[in-house]
Design a protein around this motif. Structure first.
Motif, short mmCIF file in Angstrom:
data_model
loop_
_atom_site.label_atom_id
_atom_site.label_comp_id
_atom_site.label_asym_id
_atom_site.label_seq_id
_atom_site.Cartn_x
_atom_site.Cartn_y
_atom_site.Cartn_z
N ALA A 37 0.82 -1.20 0.00
CA ALA A 37 0.00 0.00 0.00
C ALA A 37 0.86 1.26 0.00
O ALA A 37 0.55 2.24 -0.67
N ILE A 38 1.96 1.23 0.74
CA ILE A 38 2.85 2.39 0.83
C ILE A 38 3.42 2.73 -0.55
O ILE A 38 3.38 3.89 -0.99
N GLY A 39 3.96 1.72 -1.23
CA GLY A 39 4.56 1.97 -2.54
C GLY A 39 3.55 2.44 -3.56
O GLY A 39 3.83 3.36 -4.36
N LEU A 40 2.36 1.85 -3.56
CA LEU A 40 1.32 2.25 -4.51
C LEU A 40 0.88 3.69 -4.25
O LEU A 40 0.74 4.49 -5.19
N ALA A 41 0.68 4.04 -2.98
CA ALA A 41 0.25 5.40 -2.65
C ALA A 41 1.31 6.43 -3.05
O ALA A 41 0.99 7.48 -3.62
N ASP A 50 -7.14 6.63 -1.81
CA ASP A 50 -7.30 8.08 -1.97
C ASP A 50 -6.28 8.65 -2.95
O ASP A 50 -6.58 9.56 -3.73
N ALA A 51 -5.06 8.12 -2.91
CA ALA A 51 -4.00 8.62 -3.79
C ALA A 51 -4.32 8.31 -5.25
O ALA A 51 -4.13 9.15 -6.13
N VAL A 52 -4.81 7.11 -5.52
CA VAL A 52 -5.16 6.75 -6.89
C VAL A 52 -6.36 7.56 -7.36
O VAL A 52 -6.42 8.00 -8.52
#
Length: 354
Positions: A232-236, A301-303
């Motif tokens: 999740a960290i890397g994707l965000a 939320d970031a995506v």
């Protein structure tokens, strides 16, 4: 240099991995060549040094380019962590070199066990004691990194004799162990994800990771979940980088939202790292559950913010291919075991019994 070459390989192959057009055998081989699975492991054991938090960052680095690849790395690194925390030093000495080199795939088949620990599910594999081991029966419905050229999978076993459940490492060449065809999964087709059936699988005590699952699972759960959070960290982080790129430095409410979300993300990452290092998550799993939920929300939320910043371009194949993959990846993060629904149910149960 190896990590740089790996990043270039990921950038060139991320879409193929997502669509199942990349040979699954290559994925773990490339991960191993990058040396990232050695991060957070004592050099005396073949690692590159550092702590478990560095391993979280290694998985985040991969996830920023391909979540499916990060998922495979998580399975490999989580199994290695079980070996590191197992009292069975003979098993560790026998398996660790091949796991670190990528010659052998490590599969963390403990998703069922983690749900068992929270009272959500019963154990799906049973063991009948034999003279020097057990006779295993049962099924694991969804396990990643079951590489066809050879794997070893961790599983928690219900003792048919009424003793404490225990944890075994089960090799792919064990007689009676049956691997299904790869599951047809959206975005995870190159991850060697399949089901396992146990038909009178006979295994000796040499393969015992721990003789008491209720003691071992809480001990490894922080690493299991903490490493998982790296996805999740890397994707965000990647989605927020894309937002910044779309804005071209323009001040806008979207940039303000990006800064607020970035601060929330990194503050949560700091809390996660501190809890892993001071080991408080062993006694306070609810705190870790809440961080896992927050990080999954940050990724979603970031995506969503990336979509708003890119606008209609996101729907043009020429421009939006990477975004479409991240959108699918963000949908997977909440359902990785333990899913957000399961974590929230456990937090609700704990609050009700307090």
């Amino acid at each position: 240099m190896q990590e740089c070459a790996f990043r270039q390989w990921l950038d060139a192959n991320a879409e193929a991995i997502d669509r199942g057009q990349c040979e699954p055998q290559q994925v773990l081989s490339q991960i191993a060549q990058s040396q990232l699975p050695r991060v957070g492991i004592d050099p005396a054991l073949g690692g590159s040094g550092g702590q478990i938090t560095d391993a979280v960052e290694a998985i985040a680095t991969i996830a920023s380019r391909s979540l499916a690849t990060a998922f495979v790395c998580w399975g490999q690194r989580a199994f290695i962590e079980y070996l590191l925390q197992s009292p069975n030093t003979g098993l560790r000495e026998r398996l660790l070199p091949a796991l670190l080199s990528g010659e052998l795939a490590g599969a963390t088949g403990l998703s069922n066990a983690m749900k068992f620990l929270s009272g959500i599910e019963t154990l799906q594999v049973r063991g009948r004691p034999q003279e020097d081991g057990w006779d295993l029966e049962g099924r694991l419905h969804w396990v990643t990194n079951l590489r066809k050229s050879g794997f070893v999978v961790a599983a928690a076993i219900e003792d048919d004799a009424g003793g404490a459940p225990f944890v075994l490492a089960i090799p792919s060449d064990a007689q009676g162990l049956e691997r299904s065809d790869d599951l047809q999964l959206m975005g995870l087709q190159s991850s060697n994800t399949a089901a396992l059936a146990f038909h009178q699988v006979q295994l000796s005590r040499d393969w015992l990771l721990h003789d008491n699952a209720r003691q071992f699972l809480p001990r490894v759960r922080p690493a299991f979940l903490g490493l998982q959070c790296g996805m999740a960290i890397g994707l965000a982080r990647r989605a927020l980088e894309e937002v910044q790129g779309h804005l071209h430095g323009r001040a806008s409410f979207l940039d303000e939202a990006r800064q607020v979300l970035s601060a929330r993300l990194e503050n949560t990452v700091s809390e996660l790292k501190q809890g892993l290092l001071d080991e408080r998550f062993r006694e306070q799993p609810a705190a870790l559950f809440k961080l896992r939920i927050t990080l999954a929300e940050c990724a979603a939320d970031a995506v969503q913010l990336e979509l708003q910043a890119s606008g209609g371009k996101a729907y043009l194949c020429e421009y939006g291919e990477g975004f479409a993959r991240r959108w699918r990846e963000s949908a997977f993060v909440p359902i990785v075991t333990p899913s957000l629904v399961q974590l929230r149910a456990e937090l609700h149960r704990q609050a009700a019994s307090a």
